[in-house]
Write an enzyme that holds these catalytic residues in place. Structure first.
Site, PDB file in Angstrom:
ATOM      1  CG  ASP A  81      43.469  61.900  40.557  1.00 33.01           C
ATOM      2  OD1 ASP A  81      44.190  61.656  40.106  1.00 33.01           O
ATOM      3  OD2 ASP A  81      41.559  61.898  40.385  1.00 33.01           O
ATOM      4  N   GLY A 107      42.951  47.038  32.861  1.00 30.70           N
ATOM      5  CA  GLY A 107      42.051  46.091  33.485  1.00 30.70           C
ATOM      6  C   GLY A 107      42.266  45.434  32.287  1.00 30.70           C
ATOM      7  CB  SER A 147      50.276  47.771  27.324  1.00 37.22           C
ATOM      8  OG  SER A 147      49.609  46.619  26.645  1.00 37.22           O
ATOM      9  CE1 TYR A 178      46.252  50.403  29.574  1.00 31.08           C
ATOM     10  CE2 TYR A 178      46.990  48.385  27.879  1.00 31.08           C
ATOM     11  CZ  TYR A 178      46.858  48.633  29.137  1.00 31.08           C
ATOM     12  OH  TYR A 178      47.845  48.138  29.822  1.00 31.08           O
ATOM     13  CG  ASN A 207      48.536  39.024  28.451  1.00 36.09           C
ATOM     14  OD1 ASN A 207      48.064  40.067  28.883  1.00 36.09           O
ATOM     15  ND2 ASN A 207      49.192  38.629  27.434  1.00 36.09           N
ATOM     16  CD  GLU A 220      37.793  39.756  37.110  1.00 33.13           C
ATOM     17  OE1 GLU A 220      37.798  41.270  37.577  1.00 33.13           O
ATOM     18  OE2 GLU A 220      36.789  38.780  37.201  1.00 33.13           O
ATOM     19  CB  ALA A 222      43.156  36.016  30.964  1.00 32.70           C
ATOM     20  CB  THR A 248      48.156  32.183  21.245  1.00 32.08           C
ATOM     21  OG1 THR A 248      47.810  32.557  20.206  1.00 32.08           O
ATOM     22  CG2 THR A 248      47.255  30.671  20.443  1.00 32.08           C
ATOM     23  NE  ARG A 313      48.697  41.897  22.197  1.00 32.97           N
ATOM     24  CZ  ARG A 313      48.230  42.525  22.925  1.00 32.97           C
ATOM     25  NH1 ARG A 313      47.525  41.982  23.476  1.00 32.97           N
ATOM     26  NH2 ARG A 313      47.621  43.290  21.966  1.00 32.97           N
TER      27      ARG A 313
HETATM   28  P1  NAD Z   1      46.841  47.871  38.026  1.00 36.87           P
HETATM   29  O1  NAD Z   1      45.212  48.370  38.048  1.00 36.87           O
HETATM   30  O2  NAD Z   1      46.689  46.340  39.296  1.00 36.87           O
HETATM   31  O3  NAD Z   1      48.059  49.031  38.677  1.00 36.87           O
HETATM   32  C1  NAD Z   1      47.372  50.349  38.392  1.00 36.87           C
HETATM   33  C2  NAD Z   1      47.118  51.518  39.692  1.00 36.87           C
HETATM   34  O4  NAD Z   1      47.232  52.682  39.245  1.00 36.87           O
HETATM   35  C3  NAD Z   1      46.394  51.113  40.759  1.00 36.87           C
HETATM   36  O5  NAD Z   1      46.594  50.942  41.853  1.00 36.87           O
HETATM   37  C4  NAD Z   1      44.877  52.374  39.799  1.00 36.87           C
HETATM   38  O6  NAD Z   1      44.965  53.181  41.237  1.00 36.87           O
HETATM   39  C5  NAD Z   1      46.739  53.885  39.834  1.00 36.87           C
HETATM   40  N1  NAD Z   1      46.191  54.719  39.532  1.00 36.87           N
HETATM   41  C6  NAD Z   1      44.705  54.599  38.667  1.00 36.87           C
HETATM   42  N2  NAD Z   1      44.358  56.099  38.154  1.00 36.87           N
HETATM   43  C7  NAD Z   1      45.098  57.013  39.164  1.00 36.87           C
HETATM   44  C8  NAD Z   1      45.298  58.054  39.917  1.00 36.87           C
HETATM   45  N3  NAD Z   1      44.607  58.974  38.481  1.00 36.87           N
HETATM   46  N4  NAD Z   1      46.319  58.557  40.409  1.00 36.87           N
HETATM   47  C9  NAD Z   1      47.025  57.375  41.014  1.00 36.87           C
HETATM   48  N5  NAD Z   1      46.905  56.108  40.978  1.00 36.87           N
HETATM   49  C10 NAD Z   1      45.959  55.430  39.834  1.00 36.87           C
HETATM   50  O7  NAD Z   1      47.680  47.310  37.061  1.00 36.87           O
HETATM   51  P2  NAD Z   1      49.089  46.976  36.994  1.00 36.87           P
HETATM   52  O8  NAD Z   1      48.635  45.354  36.117  1.00 36.87           O
HETATM   53  O9  NAD Z   1      49.754  46.812  38.536  1.00 36.87           O
HETATM   54  O10 NAD Z   1      49.615  47.318  35.829  1.00 36.87           O
HETATM   55  C11 NAD Z   1      51.032  48.599  36.408  1.00 36.87           C
HETATM   56  C12 NAD Z   1      51.548  49.753  34.540  1.00 36.87           C
HETATM   57  O11 NAD Z   1      51.422  48.191  33.722  1.00 36.87           O
HETATM   58  C13 NAD Z   1      49.876  49.570  34.540  1.00 36.87           C
HETATM   59  O12 NAD Z   1      50.195  51.316  33.912  1.00 36.87           O
HETATM   60  C14 NAD Z   1      49.824  49.358  32.637  1.00 36.87           C
HETATM   61  O13 NAD Z   1      48.362  49.881  31.997  1.00 36.87           O
HETATM   62  C15 NAD Z   1      50.964  48.180  32.870  1.00 36.87           C
HETATM   63  N6  NAD Z   1      49.907  46.977  31.830  1.00 36.87           N
HETATM   64  C16 NAD Z   1      50.351  45.945  32.998  1.00 36.87           C
HETATM   65  C17 NAD Z   1      49.858  45.027  32.120  1.00 36.87           C
HETATM   66  C18 NAD Z   1      49.523  43.791  33.620  1.00 36.87           C
HETATM   67  O14 NAD Z   1      49.367  42.935  32.373  1.00 36.87           O
HETATM   68  N7  NAD Z   1      49.033  44.006  34.438  1.00 36.87           N
HETATM   69  C19 NAD Z   1      49.737  44.495  30.671  1.00 36.87           C
HETATM   70  C20 NAD Z   1      50.077  45.299  29.666  1.00 36.87           C
HETATM   71  C21 NAD Z   1      50.730  46.558  30.517  1.00 36.87           C
END
Ligand code: NAD
Length: 365
Positions: A81, A107, A147, A178, A207, A220, A222, A248, A313
């Site tokens: 953690d 999320g 992000s 966030y 995204n 999840e 979109a 968008t 966006r």
């Molecule tokens: P995800 O939720 O699949 O992965 C994030 C991981 O962080 C998860 O597996 C979760 O268990 C882990 N996590 C959360 N709290 C934790 C803790 N206390 N200790 C250890 N691990 C922890 O998300 P993702 O889509 O893989 O996103 C990865 C990064 O990219 C994140 O920082 C997210 O904010 C950023 N991001 C993602 C998107 C996207 O579209 N997926 C867009 C903008 C930014």
């Protein structure tokens, strides 16, 4: 487990591609390294680990959970953690060259608009303590995953939005919760370079979608949520869309995301960089694309009280092109076809959806 999401040969991306022609700043970055990926149990982190391993690096994955859909390719995977400082020190121990800090409580729009306090507190703790632990353990480079939610909401009120360039994050008016914590963590990265000379890189994702990402349970996003709804719906049936569907966005396939992450890490750029596509689509358009891939005719039912985030966006990739001489190029229809097939196969395996779903899915099972 057979994941059945092999890439069609004609598509332009290739996971075995190694880090080359990375533009300025790669210096000795082509050498094999010891790399920590946090969030390695999540969507992007899992794909990144697989790519870094394929490139020959030694990789430690850390997350609060194991990956959900297949085993990690990491040399070491530790469940920690990262809200706890001691765990951040453990994660960064042992001569790590680079940290990709992807761990976050996050999320889709439903999740990030519902839990401002928890998300902000958890991510502030992870980011501040991971930066400090990486500095104390003399990590050479630290990449922070920010992000597009950092962008000023006032600049995203129109579906025909002008693509957002990096300067549009200021004056600050980001997504509550966030977006604010991401923007401050970006600043913290800059302070660490200014005060300690600690090398940081900052990536603003727009995204990201693809196979092996969360597709149900509330976190999840979109493309995954719509793919699941389309997979479950009967041909000629209905599909719920949040808002009027005219909002968008642009969407980036996960292989482009991973490629971009590695290139940005290897670059000289310490400023925040957009990483996304500029292929703008309405959410209604996204539904139509996925329904076409599934070969289903569906009637959209708009839930106007559903959360929909900013009105428009898009990513301005001028700076990304300037810095890297590269930008994401996988077309949305191509990436969605792979993603939909994977989610459809998951839904078919799930007792939850087979019982809820159409006789068609039940028969397939
Ligand atoms: P995800 O939720 O699949 O992965 C994030 C991981 O962080 C998860 O597996 C979760 O268990 C882990 N996590 C959360 N709290 C934790 C803790 N206390 N200790 C250890 N691990 C922890 O998300 P993702 O889509 O893989 O996103 C990865 C990064 O990219 C994140 O920082 C997210 O904010 C950023 N991001 C993602 C998107 C996207 O579209 N997926 C867009 C903008 C930014």
């Amino acid at each position: 487990m057979n994941l059945d999401y092999a890439r069609p040969a004609a598509l332009p991306w290739n996971c075995s591609k190694s880090v080359e022609n990375l533009g300025k700043g790669n210096g000795d970055m082509n050498k094999l390294k010891r790399i920590l990926v946090t969030g390695a149990g999540g969507f992007i982190g899992h794909h990144l680990v697989r790519r870094l391993k394929a490139d020959g690096h030694w990789v430690r994955g850390v997350d609060i959970k194991y990956p959900e859909y297949e085993a990690s390719a990491a040399n070491q995977f530790e469940v920690l953690d990262l809200r706890k400082a001691d765990n951040c020190l453990l994660a960064t121990r042992g001569g790590i060259d680079e940290v990709y800090n992807l761990a976050a409580d996050m999320g889709g729009i439903g999740y990030i608009t519902a839990f401002h306090a928890d998300i902000s507190r958890n991510n502030i703790l992870i980011n501040a303590q991971m930066l400090e632990a990486a500095r104390q353990n003399e990590v050479k480079r630290f990449l922070f995953s920010s992000s597009a939610c950092v962008y000023a909401q006032s600049k995203q009120k129109n579906p025909e939005v002008t693509p957002l360039c990096e300067a549009d994050a200021f004056p600050a008016d980001p997504e509550p919760g966030y977006g604010w914590e991401k923007l401050f963590a970006e600043e913290l990265c800059r302070y660490y370079f200014k005060d300690y000379g600690f090398e940081t890189r900052i990536v603003r994702f727009h995204n990201v979608y693809g196979p092996l990402g969360t597709y149900d349970g509330g976190k999840e996003k979109a493309p995954a949520a719509i793919s699941r709804k389309v997979a479950v719906a009967q041909d000629g049936g209905e599909i719920e869309v949040w808002g009027d569907g005219e909002q968008t966005r642009s969407f980036m396939y996960v292989d482009d995301c991973v490629e971009g992450l590695i290139r940005i890490m290897a670059s000289d750029c310490r400023d925040a960089l957009n990483l996304g596509t500029d292929e703008l689509v309405t959410i209604n358009g996204l539904v139509d694309m996925i329904a076409k891939i599934a070969d289903k005719r569906l009637n959209k039912v708009h839930n106007l009280s559903g959360p929909q985030g900013v009105r428009g966006r898009n990513s301005d990739n001028s700076m990304l092109r300037r810095v890297l001489g590269w930008e994401p190029s996988i077309r949305l229809e191509q990436g969605l076809a792979v993603t939909y097939r994977w989610i459809e196969s998951e839904v078919r395996k799930s007792p939850k959806y087979v019982s809820e779903a159409s006789p068609v899915l039940a028969q397939v099972r």
